[in-house]
Design a protein around this motif. Structure first.
Motif, PDB file in Angstrom:
ATOM      1  N   ALA A   1       0.849  -1.206   0.000  1.00  0.00           N
ATOM      2  CA  ALA A   1       0.000   0.000   0.000  1.00  0.00           C
ATOM      3  C   ALA A   1       0.881   1.251   0.000  1.00  0.00           C
ATOM      4  N   GLY A   2       1.888   1.225  -0.891  1.00  0.00           N
ATOM      5  CA  GLY A   2       2.830   2.345  -0.967  1.00  0.00           C
ATOM      6  C   GLY A   2       2.785   3.047  -2.310  1.00  0.00           C
ATOM      7  N   ARG A   3       3.731   3.965  -2.455  1.00  0.00           N
ATOM      8  CA  ARG A   3       3.856   4.760  -3.686  1.00  0.00           C
ATOM      9  C   ARG A   3       5.268   4.597  -4.201  1.00  0.00           C
ATOM     10  N   LEU A   4       5.422   3.946  -5.380  1.00  0.00           N
ATOM     11  CA  LEU A   4       6.739   3.643  -5.945  1.00  0.00           C
ATOM     12  C   LEU A   4       6.766   4.066  -7.419  1.00  0.00           C
ATOM     13  N   ARG A   5       7.984   4.450  -7.856  1.00  0.00           N
ATOM     14  CA  ARG A   5       8.163   4.837  -9.264  1.00  0.00           C
ATOM     15  C   ARG A   5       8.968   3.759  -9.956  1.00  0.00           C
ATOM     16  N   ASP A   6       8.449   3.303 -11.104  1.00  0.00           N
ATOM     17  CA  ASP A   6       9.122   2.303 -11.917  1.00  0.00           C
ATOM     18  C   ASP A   6      10.001   3.059 -12.917  1.00  0.00           C
ATOM     19  N   ASP A   7      11.329   3.048 -12.699  1.00  0.00           N
ATOM     20  CA  ASP A   7      12.255   3.787 -13.554  1.00  0.00           C
ATOM     21  C   ASP A   7      12.319   3.193 -14.951  1.00  0.00           C
ATOM     22  N   ARG A   8      12.206   1.909 -15.088  1.00  0.00           N
ATOM     23  CA  ARG A   8      12.304   1.277 -16.408  1.00  0.00           C
ATOM     24  C   ARG A   8      11.137   1.681 -17.285  1.00  0.00           C
ATOM     25  N   GLN A   9       9.952   1.745 -16.749  1.00  0.00           N
ATOM     26  CA  GLN A   9       8.753   2.084 -17.522  1.00  0.00           C
ATOM     27  C   GLN A   9       8.408   3.573 -17.418  1.00  0.00           C
ATOM     28  N   GLY A  10       9.020   4.238 -16.472  1.00  0.00           N
ATOM     29  CA  GLY A  10       8.701   5.656 -16.287  1.00  0.00           C
ATOM     30  C   GLY A  10       7.315   5.850 -15.709  1.00  0.00           C
ATOM     31  N   LEU A  11       6.831   4.866 -14.919  1.00  0.00           N
ATOM     32  CA  LEU A  11       5.486   4.946 -14.334  1.00  0.00           C
ATOM     33  C   LEU A  11       5.573   5.033 -12.819  1.00  0.00           C
ATOM     34  N   GLU A  12       4.593   5.716 -12.268  1.00  0.00           N
ATOM     35  CA  GLU A  12       4.491   5.804 -10.808  1.00  0.00           C
ATOM     36  C   GLU A  12       3.253   5.015 -10.363  1.00  0.00           C
TER      37      GLU A  12
END
Length: 443
Positions: free
Chosen positions: A28-39
């Protein structure tokens, strides 16, 4: 009731999934996917009560940061169908409190995963079950590569061994049962299939019943009824979300059909068990009643046999008492006529009535034809010889000796006539007249 659940699956790119997104959702967190550029923001998601990262001692500090950890995993995997992480999902016993559940989970993850070199991202959820109660469970995401210095090395294929998964399942059941026992709970879980558990319970019923342990057999029979069910199919997150929105799904229908069949099977099993117990109770009551009646009949039979013995003993002792008082059979004075060996004779009669064995070498058989008489009755010898009895005059003489004495004294003819007279036997007139003529010639 505590339930067992441990499942393992792989999070793979082949299904269009991301380890960063999976970690954000489970914690239940907030993470950014650097490979896809998605949060990926799931911070509004409720039901997550605890999350943490557990890593080996040689792991660098940055691997204990969730954002950096899973982005590093995404970066090291190059294939489009790469396996990113392994997920273990376990059901936590609702019979334990939060602190006890967390202690149980930490001990299991540390021993089975972290000590092998894996990094574990742990999240504990408390959802609401279909029965309205809490449904605590945990999601554990595991890395699949070795740690080498400050980063990841090659994948450890031994972690994919099926035997290792079997060991994890058994270890979780053992740890959970230990925690339940430590908490003073009687509930237990079992990692084996329902068929195996049911077969074992049936064998326990037979052993308990063979050993006469009816209460234990009844408890095992209840366990057999509970285990007589089909495994419930997993609905899955997508279908489950649709079902929550009121959309009927095929997986939802299959799940409800299995639930209905299990409910019907359980109801039938409980009714059969109740009927069998009722029949057993009735059988026991019948046996108890029959045994009571047999006891009563036996008591009555014993009382009747006692009365018969007393009556027979009275009949046996009454003549002896009369002889000792000097009373004859016709009221005459028979003090001069005493039965020989009367005490031994009485003992033999008592033994016969009471069913005892008597040593015939010590007790002489009664001889009712032998009497002790005064020696001054000359006709008594003749009568005894005619009737086949032997007179006891201090020494015994046989019948043949007495008959020879009578024949020597009176002759054959007189003896025959005397026998006829004594016995009251009549002779025809011709023979009577001939006897009279013989007597006239003798005169």
């Amino acid at each position: 009731m505590a339930i067992y659940h441990l499942s393992a699956k792989v999070i793979s790119r082949a299904g269009g999934r991301s380890s960063v997104a999976a970690a954000a959702y489970r914690t239940a967190g907030r993470l950014r996917d650097d490979r896809q550029g998605l949060e990926h923001d799931y911070s509004r998601k409720g039901g997550v009560v605890h999350s943490e990262i557990m890593a080996p001692e040689n792991a660098p500090d940055w691997m204990r940061d969730r954002d950096q950890l899973w982005n590093a995993v995404e970066a090291v995997e190059k294939r489009r169908d790469a396996q990113l992480a392994r997920e273990i999902e376990v059901a936590l016993p609702r019979e334990l409190d939060r602190g006890e559940r967390l202690e149980l989970l930490r001990g299991f993850v540390q021993r089975e995963f972290v000590d092998r070199g894996m990094i574990a991202d742990v999240a504990i959820h408390e959802a609401r079950a279909r029965d309205g109660q809490s449904q605590p469970h945990a999601h554990v995401m595991l890395t699949m590569r070795e740690l080498t210095g400050d980063g990841f090395g090659k994948k450890d294929r031994s972690w994919n061994a099926p035997d290792l998964l079997v060991g994890w399942r058994e270890a979780w059941a053992r740890d959970a049962n230990t925690a339940l026992e430590r908490a003073g709970r009687s509930e237990r879980i079992d990692h084996r299939s329902l068929d195996v558990q049911r077969t074992e319970a049936e064998q326990q019923v037979e052993r308990a019943r063979g050993g006469g342990q009816e209460d234990l057999a009844l408890e095992r029979e209840k366990k057999v009824v509970e285990l007589n069910r089909e495994p419930e199919p997993k609905i899955g997150p997508s279908a489950n979300a649709q079902e929550k929105r009121g959309i009927v799904t095929e997986r939802g229908d299959a799940f409800r059909a299995v639930q209905d069949r299990n409910a019907a099977r359980q109801d039938l099993g409980w009714r059969q068990l109740e009927l069998r117990l009722e029949l057993v109770d009735r059988g026991r009551a019948f046996i108890a009643t029959a045994r009571e009646r047999l006891d009563q009949l036996w008591e009555r039979a014993e009382a009747a046999m006692l009365r018969i013995r007393e009556r027979v003993m009275g009949e046996v002792e009454r003549p002896q008492a009369g002889i000792e008082r000097g009373e004859g059979r016709n009221g005459a004075d028979d003090r001069g006529l005493v039965r020989r060996d009367a005490p031994d004779d009485m003992e033999a009669r008592r033994a016969a009535v009471l069913g005892r064995d008597v040593d015939r070498s010590e007790v002489q058989a009664p001889d009712f034809g032998r009497e002790r008489l005064a020696p001054d009755d000359p006709d008594r010898d003749r009568r005894d010889a005619i009737l086949g009895r032997v007179r006891d005059t201090g020494q015994e003489r046989d019948v043949a000796a007495v008959e020879r004495d009578i024949a020597a004294l009176d002759g054959e003819g007189r003896d025959q006539g005397l026998r006829d007279d004594l016995l009251g036997r009549g002779r025809d007139s011709a023979r009577g007249q001939g006897r009279d003529r013989d007597r006239d010639r003798e005169r």
